[in-house]
Every structure is written in C-alpha cells, then in structure tokens.
Design a protein around this motif. Structure first.
Motif, PDB file in Angstrom:
ATOM      1  N   ALA A 152       0.841  -1.191   0.000  1.00  0.00           N
ATOM      2  CA  ALA A 152       0.000   0.000   0.000  1.00  0.00           C
ATOM      3  C   ALA A 152       0.879   1.245   0.000  1.00  0.00           C
ATOM      4  O   ALA A 152       1.655   1.464   0.933  1.00  0.00           O
ATOM      5  N   HIS A 153       0.797   2.049  -1.056  1.00  0.00           N
ATOM      6  CA  HIS A 153       1.512   3.313  -1.126  1.00  0.00           C
ATOM      7  C   HIS A 153       0.750   4.352  -0.323  1.00  0.00           C
ATOM      8  O   HIS A 153      -0.481   4.334  -0.264  1.00  0.00           O
ATOM      9  N   GLU A 154       1.492   5.266   0.325  1.00  0.00           N
ATOM     10  CA  GLU A 154       0.849   6.258   1.194  1.00  0.00           C
ATOM     11  C   GLU A 154      -0.187   7.111   0.457  1.00  0.00           C
ATOM     12  O   GLU A 154      -1.155   7.592   1.042  1.00  0.00           O
ATOM     13  N   LYS A 155      -0.024   7.276  -0.859  1.00  0.00           N
ATOM     14  CA  LYS A 155      -0.963   8.081  -1.634  1.00  0.00           C
ATOM     15  C   LYS A 155      -2.337   7.433  -1.718  1.00  0.00           C
ATOM     16  O   LYS A 155      -3.328   8.089  -2.021  1.00  0.00           O
ATOM     17  N   GLU A 156      -2.396   6.126  -1.444  1.00  0.00           N
ATOM     18  CA  GLU A 156      -3.670   5.423  -1.539  1.00  0.00           C
ATOM     19  C   GLU A 156      -4.561   5.645  -0.315  1.00  0.00           C
ATOM     20  O   GLU A 156      -5.761   5.385  -0.368  1.00  0.00           O
ATOM     21  N   ASN A 157      -3.945   6.093   0.813  1.00  0.00           N
ATOM     22  CA  ASN A 157      -4.691   6.202   2.072  1.00  0.00           C
ATOM     23  C   ASN A 157      -5.405   4.893   2.381  1.00  0.00           C
ATOM     24  O   ASN A 157      -6.598   4.859   2.696  1.00  0.00           O
ATOM     25  N   TYR A 158      -4.664   3.796   2.260  1.00  0.00           N
ATOM     26  CA  TYR A 158      -5.253   2.465   2.385  1.00  0.00           C
ATOM     27  C   TYR A 158      -5.695   2.168   3.814  1.00  0.00           C
ATOM     28  O   TYR A 158      -4.956   2.394   4.771  1.00  0.00           O
ATOM     29  N   GLN A 159      -6.899   1.654   3.969  1.00  0.00           N
ATOM     30  CA  GLN A 159      -7.410   1.207   5.253  1.00  0.00           C
ATOM     31  C   GLN A 159      -8.187  -0.084   5.036  1.00  0.00           C
ATOM     32  O   GLN A 159      -8.908  -0.221   4.046  1.00  0.00           O
ATOM     33  N   SER A 230       7.579   5.525   1.551  1.00  0.00           N
ATOM     34  CA  SER A 230       6.280   5.913   0.984  1.00  0.00           C
ATOM     35  C   SER A 230       5.255   4.793   1.092  1.00  0.00           C
ATOM     36  O   SER A 230       4.121   4.948   0.649  1.00  0.00           O
ATOM     37  N   TYR A 231       5.663   3.660   1.670  1.00  0.00           N
ATOM     38  CA  TYR A 231       4.766   2.513   1.774  1.00  0.00           C
ATOM     39  C   TYR A 231       4.266   2.344   3.203  1.00  0.00           C
ATOM     40  O   TYR A 231       5.014   2.518   4.163  1.00  0.00           O
ATOM     41  N   SER A 232       2.998   2.011   3.330  1.00  0.00           N
ATOM     42  CA  SER A 232       2.342   1.922   4.631  1.00  0.00           C
ATOM     43  C   SER A 232       2.444   0.514   5.201  1.00  0.00           C
ATOM     44  O   SER A 232       2.527  -0.471   4.463  1.00  0.00           O
ATOM     45  N   GLU A 236      -1.694  -3.027  11.182  1.00  0.00           N
ATOM     46  CA  GLU A 236      -1.352  -2.161  12.307  1.00  0.00           C
ATOM     47  C   GLU A 236      -1.453  -2.900  13.640  1.00  0.00           C
ATOM     48  O   GLU A 236      -0.659  -2.688  14.550  1.00  0.00           O
TER      49      GLU A 236
END
Length: 260
Positions: A152-159, A230-232, A236
């Motif tokens: 997941a790239h940070e630009k995706e705002n992946y949740q 840049s990757y999430s 978590e």
C-alpha cells in the motif's frame, strides 16, 4: 560504484526498505528486476534519482532479443542474456549521482534464473539479507492473500478493518517452511563467497536510523538518516486483524517463537 543486492523472502517489508534506501543521497535502487512475467506482459520500474527507467529483465528480453535467441536460451535452460542486461542496468545506474546501486532478489529468483548467481559474484556484488520475525512474516502473507493486496503506497490512504481466521495447521507448516528456507538462503550466500550482512525488518521499524547507519557502514558509504518510506504498514494491530489471535499466539509459543 558499489553494487549490492538485497536478498529476502516474501512479506519481509523489503519494498519499504528499498524505497527508503532509494531516497538517500548515496544509493539508487530498483525493486525486483528478475521477477517472472508472462511472455506478453510488460512492466517497467522507475528506479533511480534521475527518473530514468530500468526495464525489468523479462520485458527487456522481449525488446532486445530476437525470437530465435529466446528459444535458444529456453532450450539451453540458461539465461545468457543476463550479462547484457546487467551491463545495461549498471550503465544506467552509473549515470546518477549515487555512489551505490542495488536491487532486490527474492531467493527463489536464483532457481528461476540460471546464471544470475554466478553473474552477481563475478561482477563483485555484495549482499544484504533481510529477515523478519517469521510468524509475523507468515501472517502477513496469509492476510495479504486473503485481502488480495500486497503493498500500500501512502498516496492510496489504504485502510482495511477486516479480520481473518488463520488456519493453525497451515500457519504451523508455513512457519516451518520459512525457517528451512531462510537457513538455505544463508547457506547459499556463504557458498557464494561474497560479502554479506544480515538485517531485520523489525530494526527498520523500531530504529531505522541505526539500521541505515549499519547498512551505510557495510557499503562503505557516509552515514545517513533513514528517509521515511512511501509505503504503509499493512497490519497495524494483529489482535484486530486475526479473529483467532490467541490460538495463533499459542501456536507460535509452542514453536518456541514469539509474535513480538
């Protein structure tokens, strides 16, 4: 220019590590140059500071080798074009301001690509072997497969708030497989006779500056702080992601390991 490869298994956080290394002033990196593609599939990887493009090996072969040459390689079971390919890759990397160039090798690439190992040895590459807490590595792989998403790239705002049930027997067998595979990887690096060091993904998360200092020292480069990736992080909280968390934790404990 110092040349190295990061060797690892799947789900070890290597994409994030390579991404951060590529943001330093001293190093330019590429991801999995030798990943297998279907014959008609094309993929390129912007890999370095000047936004030049390093085409991955399979698409490069399609563009640069004639059909007879590709058939001959297939019949001989030997990727002799790796020499020409690495010549071009290293030439591209040398045109940047970086003092070192590296790319990622998943350990099974050596089995898929005859000649790769020998070429890297002959060209003077060193190796960084990236490990991760094996139970967490296995869980990451299981969850990624269930989600159908691996990075997941940070630009995706992946949740993703979904939780998943882990099959304990499968979990146990995958841990045993990873233990065996990791030991085989380290044995291979020793047999190659090259300089190598071992790093942990957990150190990249908990103390990235110290880890990068160790990497720079290994590569004989000036020390730098670790740029943010840049990757999430995809998981978590294990307790929230795994429905049978306590069962998984107990299995891990029985194997003499920990989820920490």
């Amino acid at each position: 220019m110092k040349k190295f490869f990061i060797m690892t298994r799947g789900r070890t956080g290597s994409t994030a590590v390579m991404d951060s290394l590529n943001k330093t002033s001293s190093i330019t990196t590429a991801q999995e140059l030798f990943i297998k593609y279907k014959t008609n599939e094309k993929n390129s990887q912007p890999a370095n500071k000047s936004d030049r493009v390093i085409l991955r090996y399979d698409p490069w072969r399609q563009q640069n080798l004639g059909r007879l040459e590709r058939v001959s390689e297939w019949l001989m079971r030997n990727d002799t074009s790796i020499v020409k390919y690495l010549d071009q890759v290293e030439n591209t990397a040398s045109k940047t301001d970086a003092k070192a160039f590296g790319f990622k090798v998943i350990s099974h690439h050596f089995k898929q690509r005859p000649g790769l190992k020998e070429n890297l040895v002959e060209r003077g590459y060193s190796a960084i072997y990236l490990t991760r807490n094996i139970p967490r590595q296995v869980i990451s792989g299981i969850v990624a497969k269930k989600r159908g998403k691996y990075n997941a790239h940070e630009k995706e705002n992946y949740q993703n708030d979904s939780s998943f049930l882990i099959d304990i027997d499968n979990f146990r067998s995958l841990i045993e497989l990873e233990q065996k595979s990791q030991q085989e990887d380290l044995t291979l690096l020793q047999a190659m006779g090259i300089d190598y060091t071992v790093i942990r993904y957990e150190d990249f998360v908990s103390n990235p500056d110290q880890l990068f200092s160790d990497i720079m020292s290994f590569l004989n480069l000036p020390s730098e702080k670790a740029p943010k990736s840049s990757y999430s992080i995809m998981i978590e909280n294990l307790n929230n992601t795994i429905e049978n968390y306590e069962q998984v934790r107990e299995c891990t404990k029985q194997l003499g390991m920990s989820l920490d």
